[in-house]
Design an enzyme around this catalytic site. Structure first.
Site, PDB file in Angstrom:
ATOM      1  N   ARG A 136      -4.869  10.654   0.683  1.00  0.00           N
ATOM      2  CA  ARG A 136      -4.025   9.671  -0.024  1.00  0.00           C
ATOM      3  C   ARG A 136      -3.862  10.196  -1.439  1.00  0.00           C
ATOM      4  O   ARG A 136      -4.847  10.365  -2.166  1.00  0.00           O
ATOM      5  CB  ARG A 136      -4.663   8.289  -0.034  1.00  0.00           C
ATOM      6  CG  ARG A 136      -3.976   7.355  -1.025  1.00  0.00           C
ATOM      7  CD  ARG A 136      -4.393   5.923  -0.914  1.00  0.00           C
ATOM      8  NE  ARG A 136      -3.816   5.295   0.263  1.00  0.00           N
ATOM      9  CZ  ARG A 136      -3.636   3.983   0.398  1.00  0.00           C
ATOM     10  NH1 ARG A 136      -3.977   3.155  -0.555  1.00  0.00           N
ATOM     11  NH2 ARG A 136      -3.103   3.479   1.503  1.00  0.00           N
ATOM     12  N   HIS A 168       4.398   6.657   3.938  1.00  0.00           N
ATOM     13  CA  HIS A 168       3.183   5.984   4.395  1.00  0.00           C
ATOM     14  C   HIS A 168       3.281   5.823   5.917  1.00  0.00           C
ATOM     15  O   HIS A 168       3.409   4.714   6.445  1.00  0.00           O
ATOM     16  CB  HIS A 168       3.073   4.620   3.696  1.00  0.00           C
ATOM     17  CG  HIS A 168       1.706   4.017   3.754  1.00  0.00           C
ATOM     18  ND1 HIS A 168       0.612   4.651   4.319  1.00  0.00           N
ATOM     19  CD2 HIS A 168       1.243   2.809   3.311  1.00  0.00           C
ATOM     20  CE1 HIS A 168      -0.444   3.875   4.219  1.00  0.00           C
ATOM     21  NE2 HIS A 168      -0.093   2.757   3.618  1.00  0.00           N
ATOM     22  N   GLN A 182       1.056   3.402   8.033  1.00  0.00           N
ATOM     23  CA  GLN A 182       1.492   2.013   7.887  1.00  0.00           C
ATOM     24  C   GLN A 182       2.642   1.728   8.849  1.00  0.00           C
ATOM     25  O   GLN A 182       2.646   0.721   9.563  1.00  0.00           O
ATOM     26  CB  GLN A 182       1.931   1.757   6.437  1.00  0.00           C
ATOM     27  CG  GLN A 182       2.376   0.347   6.173  1.00  0.00           C
ATOM     28  CD  GLN A 182       1.245  -0.656   6.325  1.00  0.00           C
ATOM     29  OE1 GLN A 182       0.223  -0.519   5.696  1.00  0.00           O
ATOM     30  NE2 GLN A 182       1.438  -1.659   7.173  1.00  0.00           N
ATOM     31  N   ASP A 196       7.456  -5.240   0.331  1.00  0.00           N
ATOM     32  CA  ASP A 196       6.311  -4.578  -0.301  1.00  0.00           C
ATOM     33  C   ASP A 196       6.415  -4.847  -1.807  1.00  0.00           C
ATOM     34  O   ASP A 196       7.449  -5.345  -2.291  1.00  0.00           O
ATOM     35  CB  ASP A 196       6.370  -3.065   0.006  1.00  0.00           C
ATOM     36  CG  ASP A 196       5.163  -2.301  -0.524  1.00  0.00           C
ATOM     37  OD1 ASP A 196       4.135  -2.922  -0.854  1.00  0.00           O
ATOM     38  OD2 ASP A 196       5.253  -1.048  -0.618  1.00  0.00           O
ATOM     39  N   CYS A 245       2.942  -4.876   4.139  1.00  0.00           N
ATOM     40  CA  CYS A 245       1.884  -3.862   4.297  1.00  0.00           C
ATOM     41  C   CYS A 245       0.604  -4.252   3.569  1.00  0.00           C
ATOM     42  O   CYS A 245      -0.468  -3.790   3.935  1.00  0.00           O
ATOM     43  CB  CYS A 245       2.388  -2.516   3.816  1.00  0.00           C
ATOM     44  SG  CYS A 245       2.935  -2.533   2.108  1.00  0.00           S
ATOM     45  N   ARG A 250      -3.594  -1.416  11.869  1.00  0.00           N
ATOM     46  CA  ARG A 250      -3.871  -0.142  11.178  1.00  0.00           C
ATOM     47  C   ARG A 250      -5.048   0.564  11.861  1.00  0.00           C
ATOM     48  O   ARG A 250      -5.036   1.773  12.047  1.00  0.00           O
ATOM     49  CB  ARG A 250      -4.219  -0.394   9.693  1.00  0.00           C
ATOM     50  CG  ARG A 250      -3.075  -0.915   8.829  1.00  0.00           C
ATOM     51  CD  ARG A 250      -1.986   0.118   8.627  1.00  0.00           C
ATOM     52  NE  ARG A 250      -2.481   1.370   8.070  1.00  0.00           N
ATOM     53  CZ  ARG A 250      -2.680   1.606   6.763  1.00  0.00           C
ATOM     54  NH1 ARG A 250      -2.414   0.674   5.873  1.00  0.00           N
ATOM     55  NH2 ARG A 250      -3.112   2.778   6.344  1.00  0.00           N
TER      56      ARG A 250
HETATM   57  N1  NVA Z   1       4.058   0.870  -1.944  1.00  0.00           N
HETATM   58  C1  NVA Z   1       2.667   0.533  -2.133  1.00  0.00           C
HETATM   59  C2  NVA Z   1       1.966   0.468  -0.830  1.00  0.00           C
HETATM   60  C3  NVA Z   1       0.507   0.158  -0.888  1.00  0.00           C
HETATM   61  C4  NVA Z   1      -0.125   0.162   0.466  1.00  0.00           C
HETATM   62  C5  NVA Z   1       2.021   1.566  -3.038  1.00  0.00           C
HETATM   63  O1  NVA Z   1       2.314   2.753  -2.892  1.00  0.00           O
HETATM   64  O2  NVA Z   1       1.245   1.183  -3.912  1.00  0.00           O
HETATM   65  N1   CP Z   2      -1.424  -1.088   3.292  1.00  0.00           N
HETATM   66  C1   CP Z   2      -2.321  -0.228   2.755  1.00  0.00           C
HETATM   67  O1   CP Z   2      -2.215   0.984   2.887  1.00  0.00           O
HETATM   68  O2   CP Z   2      -3.352  -0.817   2.107  1.00  0.00           O
HETATM   69  P1   CP Z   2      -4.470  -0.105   1.217  1.00  0.00           P
HETATM   70  O3   CP Z   2      -3.798   0.388  -0.035  1.00  0.00           O
HETATM   71  O4   CP Z   2      -5.467  -1.178   0.948  1.00  0.00           O
HETATM   72  O5   CP Z   2      -5.052   1.040   1.993  1.00  0.00           O
END
Ligand code: NVA
Ligand code: CP
Length: 301
Positions: free
Chosen positions: A102, A129, A132, A219, A259, A287
């Site tokens: 990540r 992602h 997700q 989101d 998400c 997930r």
């Molecule tokens: N778009 C959000 C998703 C978090 C799971 C981010 O990147 O912070």
């Molecule tokens: N939806 C998601 O990826 O959540 P986290 O950021 O908590 O992993």
């Protein structure tokens, strides 16, 4: 499939086969049927951004499959001191059977995969992602029975979640409509490919996008790394919210997905969130099942 980096790398058959395995694993877990398909395997998890769902579901998933997971925070490893990703990939490949990453730059995940001899899974980048999206698709199929003649609508920022959802939704055959403010559209390559399918509609008008939708999705307005833009984003995203006015124009049996984490009263009202909490937390649970399926596909002997 050697790595799992973005939805555009996957064929229709690969997506459906992961979803079918995810359903099977969900059923096995419910019935307490052992499914230790990754006995004695190790997964490394490189995280340079925060996470609740992704981290916990990968760690628990690996444990349930008979293997183990190591959380590798960028600050406590040599990566945080500048060891190149190319070298990190070759080092970790000698110890591990799979790596989740990540991070910010999508290129970093691609480079990791290029230099890694073990499978690399994208646990979120600024661009995509895909884990997700796979959980989203599993949830949609569970609630709607199939993807055929279904309309998926995303409202909000054209971010990583939107990019992956657009590609995944179109690949499995749904119609996809997106409502984003003019300056916050999904990435150009995604829009170009999506338009070529003839089943994609991009607009700035929330109600137009949501009309007759089977699935409404949103989101946060400011993703991780963009927190300093929140003030201007609150202005730009005003009205890009799933609320009663939006659910009213969707199908009466439409499901609402998020998400998570959610910023209630920004991209979704607390009322709509709570009305659809069952679907949203089923999506969260999925997930776990879908990522177990991805790991089995990539890492089992
Ligand atoms: N778009 C959000 C998703 C978090 C799971 C981010 O990147 O912070
Ligand atoms: N939806 C998601 O990826 O959540 P986290 O950021 O908590 O992993």
């Amino acid at each position: 499939m050697k790595h799992f980096l973005k939805m555009s790398d996957l064929s229709y058959d690969e997506i459906i086969s992961i979803l079918n395995l995810a359903d099977e694993l969900k059923d096995k877990k419910r019935k307490k049927i052992p499914h230790k398909y990754l006995q004695d395997k190790s997964l490394g998890m490189i995280f340079t951004k925060s996470s609740t769902r992704t981290r916990v579901s990968f760690e628990v998933g690996m444990y349930e499959l008979g293997g183990s997971a190591l959380f590798l925070s960028s600050t406590n490893t040599q990566m945080g001191r500048g060891e190149p990703i190319e070298d990190t990939a070759r080092v970790l490949s000698r110890y591990l059977d799979g790596i989740v990453i990540r991070t910010f730059e999508h290129e970093e995940a691609e480079t990791l995969a290029q230099y890694s001899s073990v499978p690399v899974i994208n646990g979120l980048t600024d661009y995509s992602h895909p884990c997700q999206t796979m959980a989203d698709l599993q949830t949609i199929r569970e609630y709607k029975g199939s993807f055929e003649n279904k309309k998926l609508c995303f409202i909000g920022d054209g971010n990583n979640v939107a990019n992956s959802l657009i590609v995944g939704g179109l690949k499995v055959g749904m119609d996809v409509s997106i409502a984003c403010p003019e300056d916050y559209m999904p990435d150009d390559d995604v829009v170009k490919w999506a338009l070529s399918t003839g089943r994609f509609h991009l607009t700035t008008d929330v109600k137009e996008a949501a009309e007759n939708a089977d699935v409404l999705y949103t989101d946060v307005w400011a993703s991780m790394g963009m927190e300093n833009e929140i003030k201007e984003r609150r202005v730009a995203f005003e009205g890009y919210q799933i609320n009663d006015n939006v659910t009213e124009v969707a199908k009466s049996n439409a499901i609402v997905l998020h998400c998570l984490p959610a910023h209630k009263e920004e991209e979704i009202t607390k009322k709509v969130f709570e009305q659809h909490a069952d679907e949203i937390f089923e999506q969260t649970e999925n997930r776990l099942h879908v990522q177990k399926a991805i790991m089995v596909k990539l890492m089992a002997d």
